[in-house]
Every structure is written in C-alpha cells, then in structure tokens.
Write a protein that holds these residues in place. Structure first.
Motif, PDB file in Angstrom:
ATOM      1  N   SER A  52       1.798  20.172  16.555  1.00 26.23           N
ATOM      2  CA  SER A  52       3.079  19.695  16.024  1.00 26.23           C
ATOM      3  C   SER A  52       3.546  20.547  14.842  1.00 26.23           C
ATOM      4  CB  SER A  52       2.986  18.224  15.630  1.00 26.23           C
ATOM      5  OG  SER A  52       2.147  18.058  14.515  1.00 26.23           O
ATOM      6  N   ARG A  53       2.622  21.035  14.031  1.00 25.96           N
ATOM      7  CA  ARG A  53       2.990  21.877  12.889  1.00 25.96           C
ATOM      8  C   ARG A  53       3.506  23.247  13.327  1.00 25.96           C
ATOM      9  NH1 ARG A  53      -2.514  20.638   9.602  1.00 25.96           N
ATOM     10  NH2 ARG A  53      -2.092  18.440   9.242  1.00 25.96           N
ATOM     11  N   LEU A  54       2.948  23.771  14.418  1.00 25.87           N
ATOM     12  CA  LEU A  54       3.301  25.121  14.856  1.00 25.87           C
ATOM     13  C   LEU A  54       4.268  25.140  16.036  1.00 25.87           C
ATOM     14  CD1 LEU A  54      -0.210  26.828  14.647  1.00 25.87           C
ATOM     15  CD2 LEU A  54       1.631  26.840  12.967  1.00 25.87           C
ATOM     16  N   TYR A  55       4.745  23.965  16.424  1.00 26.72           N
ATOM     17  CA  TYR A  55       5.665  23.845  17.564  1.00 26.72           C
ATOM     18  C   TYR A  55       5.061  24.431  18.836  1.00 26.72           C
ATOM     19  CZ  TYR A  55       8.819  22.781  13.771  1.00 26.72           C
ATOM     20  OH  TYR A  55       9.382  22.229  12.665  1.00 26.72           O
ATOM     21  N   LEU A  56       3.809  24.074  19.095  1.00 24.01           N
ATOM     22  CA  LEU A  56       3.089  24.471  20.297  1.00 24.01           C
ATOM     23  C   LEU A  56       2.634  23.221  21.023  1.00 24.01           C
ATOM     24  CD1 LEU A  56       0.722  27.151  18.712  1.00 24.01           C
ATOM     25  CD2 LEU A  56       2.771  27.603  20.053  1.00 24.01           C
ATOM     26  N   SER A  57       2.152  23.391  22.237  1.00 21.49           N
ATOM     27  CA  SER A  57       1.558  22.254  22.932  1.00 21.49           C
ATOM     28  C   SER A  57       0.082  22.171  22.546  1.00 21.49           C
ATOM     29  CB  SER A  57       1.688  22.410  24.448  1.00 21.49           C
ATOM     30  OG  SER A  57       0.772  23.375  24.924  1.00 21.49           O
ATOM     31  N   PRO A  58      -0.493  20.984  22.598  1.00 26.68           N
ATOM     32  CA  PRO A  58      -1.926  20.857  22.304  1.00 26.68           C
ATOM     33  C   PRO A  58      -2.791  21.710  23.241  1.00 26.68           C
ATOM     34  CG  PRO A  58      -0.897  18.698  22.254  1.00 26.68           C
ATOM     35  CD  PRO A  58       0.129  19.666  22.771  1.00 26.68           C
ATOM     36  N   ARG A  59      -2.344  21.890  24.470  1.00 30.54           N
ATOM     37  CA  ARG A  59      -3.100  22.731  25.408  1.00 30.54           C
ATOM     38  C   ARG A  59      -3.100  24.193  24.963  1.00 30.54           C
ATOM     39  NH1 ARG A  59      -2.859  21.210  31.597  1.00 30.54           N
ATOM     40  NH2 ARG A  59      -3.676  23.321  31.545  1.00 30.54           N
ATOM     41  N   THR A  60      -1.990  24.649  24.403  1.00 30.26           N
ATOM     42  CA  THR A  60      -1.925  26.014  23.890  1.00 30.26           C
ATOM     43  C   THR A  60      -2.867  26.179  22.711  1.00 30.26           C
ATOM     44  OG1 THR A  60       0.365  26.229  24.624  1.00 30.26           O
ATOM     45  CG2 THR A  60      -0.390  27.791  22.941  1.00 30.26           C
ATOM     46  N   VAL A  61      -2.908  25.191  21.839  1.00 31.61           N
ATOM     47  CA  VAL A  61      -3.829  25.227  20.696  1.00 31.61           C
ATOM     48  C   VAL A  61      -5.267  25.270  21.205  1.00 31.61           C
ATOM     49  CG1 VAL A  61      -4.684  23.938  18.689  1.00 31.61           C
ATOM     50  CG2 VAL A  61      -2.224  24.108  19.117  1.00 31.61           C
ATOM     51  N   ASP A  62      -5.584  24.462  22.206  1.00 35.20           N
ATOM     52  CA  ASP A  62      -6.937  24.463  22.767  1.00 35.20           C
ATOM     53  C   ASP A  62      -7.283  25.811  23.388  1.00 35.20           C
ATOM     54  OD1 ASP A  62      -7.430  21.871  21.943  1.00 35.20           O
ATOM     55  OD2 ASP A  62      -6.822  20.988  23.869  1.00 35.20           O
ATOM     56  N   ALA A  63      -6.320  26.452  24.026  1.00 35.79           N
ATOM     57  CA  ALA A  63      -6.560  27.784  24.600  1.00 35.79           C
ATOM     58  C   ALA A  63      -6.857  28.791  23.487  1.00 35.79           C
ATOM     59  CB  ALA A  63      -5.359  28.233  25.419  1.00 35.79           C
ATOM     60  N   HIS A  64      -6.103  28.711  22.395  1.00 38.39           N
ATOM     61  CA  HIS A  64      -6.364  29.576  21.250  1.00 38.39           C
ATOM     62  C   HIS A  64      -7.751  29.287  20.678  1.00 38.39           C
ATOM     63  CE1 HIS A  64      -2.659  31.813  20.720  1.00 38.39           C
ATOM     64  NE2 HIS A  64      -1.945  30.700  20.828  1.00 38.39           N
ATOM     65  N   LEU A  65      -8.121  28.028  20.607  1.00 31.68           N
ATOM     66  CA  LEU A  65      -9.443  27.672  20.077  1.00 31.68           C
ATOM     67  C   LEU A  65     -10.566  28.259  20.919  1.00 31.68           C
ATOM     68  CD1 LEU A  65      -9.066  23.987  18.856  1.00 31.68           C
ATOM     69  CD2 LEU A  65      -9.649  25.988  17.492  1.00 31.68           C
ATOM     70  N   ARG A  66     -10.412  28.235  22.237  1.00 34.43           N
ATOM     71  CA  ARG A  66     -11.437  28.843  23.089  1.00 34.43           C
ATOM     72  C   ARG A  66     -11.592  30.327  22.772  1.00 34.43           C
ATOM     73  NH1 ARG A  66      -9.142  25.248  26.713  1.00 34.43           N
ATOM     74  NH2 ARG A  66      -7.755  26.819  27.602  1.00 34.43           N
ATOM     75  N   SER A  67     -10.471  30.994  22.568  1.00 31.65           N
ATOM     76  CA  SER A  67     -10.507  32.415  22.222  1.00 31.65           C
ATOM     77  C   SER A  67     -11.145  32.619  20.839  1.00 31.65           C
ATOM     78  CB  SER A  67      -9.093  32.983  22.235  1.00 31.65           C
ATOM     79  OG  SER A  67      -9.091  34.320  21.851  1.00 31.65           O
ATOM     80  N   ILE A  68     -10.813  31.758  19.907  1.00 28.49           N
ATOM     81  CA  ILE A  68     -11.374  31.833  18.553  1.00 28.49           C
ATOM     82  C   ILE A  68     -12.885  31.640  18.600  1.00 28.49           C
ATOM     83  CG2 ILE A  68     -11.486  30.631  16.334  1.00 28.49           C
ATOM     84  CD1 ILE A  68      -8.430  29.990  16.815  1.00 28.49           C
ATOM     85  N   PHE A  69     -13.328  30.629  19.332  1.00 32.56           N
ATOM     86  CA  PHE A  69     -14.765  30.366  19.433  1.00 32.56           C
ATOM     87  C   PHE A  69     -15.483  31.570  20.024  1.00 32.56           C
ATOM     88  CE2 PHE A  69     -13.988  25.515  19.986  1.00 32.56           C
ATOM     89  CZ  PHE A  69     -13.797  25.380  18.618  1.00 32.56           C
ATOM     90  N   ARG A  70     -14.906  32.170  21.053  1.00 31.88           N
ATOM     91  CA  ARG A  70     -15.529  33.328  21.691  1.00 31.88           C
ATOM     92  C   ARG A  70     -15.610  34.501  20.721  1.00 31.88           C
ATOM     93  NH1 ARG A  70     -12.865  37.192  23.755  1.00 31.88           N
ATOM     94  NH2 ARG A  70     -11.017  35.957  24.192  1.00 31.88           N
TER      95      ARG A  70
END
Length: 87
Positions: A52-70
C-alpha cells in the motif's frame, strides 16, 4: 579452506560456470526497489503494508522478497533485521 575454494572454482570452470565474486556486500546487489522493500520488511512491515505504501500489489512485494532472500542468502523476514544497513 583456500584449497577447497580453489577446487570448487576449478570444478565450476569445468562445467562452464564461474564463481561469483564476494568483494561487494550482498545488499549492494539489490535494486533500489528491493532495498526499499527490504528496509520496510526489516522494520516489521507486512507485505500488504509495504504494497500500500509503494502502490504495488502484495504479490509483487512477495516476488521482490523472494529475489531479496535469494540475493542475501536469507530465508525469512526475521533474518533481514540482521543484515547491516537494512534495519
């Protein structure tokens, strides 16, 4: 340890791959968006709050998180708090 590293590098070259350099800190490999999301999550924000802060969908944030974790070699949100310059 150096002998094992050299052997592993030789075996990687034999397969056509190469070892990544570890000269730069892992968080330097994050994009600006990933860094922002990682900092928000390290601060305790949920995917829905970050979205909500970045005007993205939660699924997009989760996709970014997977990349961050990797990229950081982490497996959970809690581990992001221990990464220097994120928390």
């Amino acid at each position: 340890m150096e002998a094992f590293a050299r052997r592993a590098a030789r075996e990687l070259r034999a397969t056509g791959a190469s070892a990544r350099s570890r000269s730069a800190p892992a968080y330097d490999r994050l994009t600006a968006q990933e860094t922002h999301i990682a900092r928000e999550v390290a601060g305790g924000a949920t995917s829905k709050e970050v979205a909500s802060r970045l005007y993205l969908s939660p699924r997009t944030v989760d996709a970014h998180l997977r990349s961050i974790f990797r990229k950081l070699g982490t497996t959970s949100r809690r581990q992001l708090k221990d990464v220097p310059d994120l928390a």
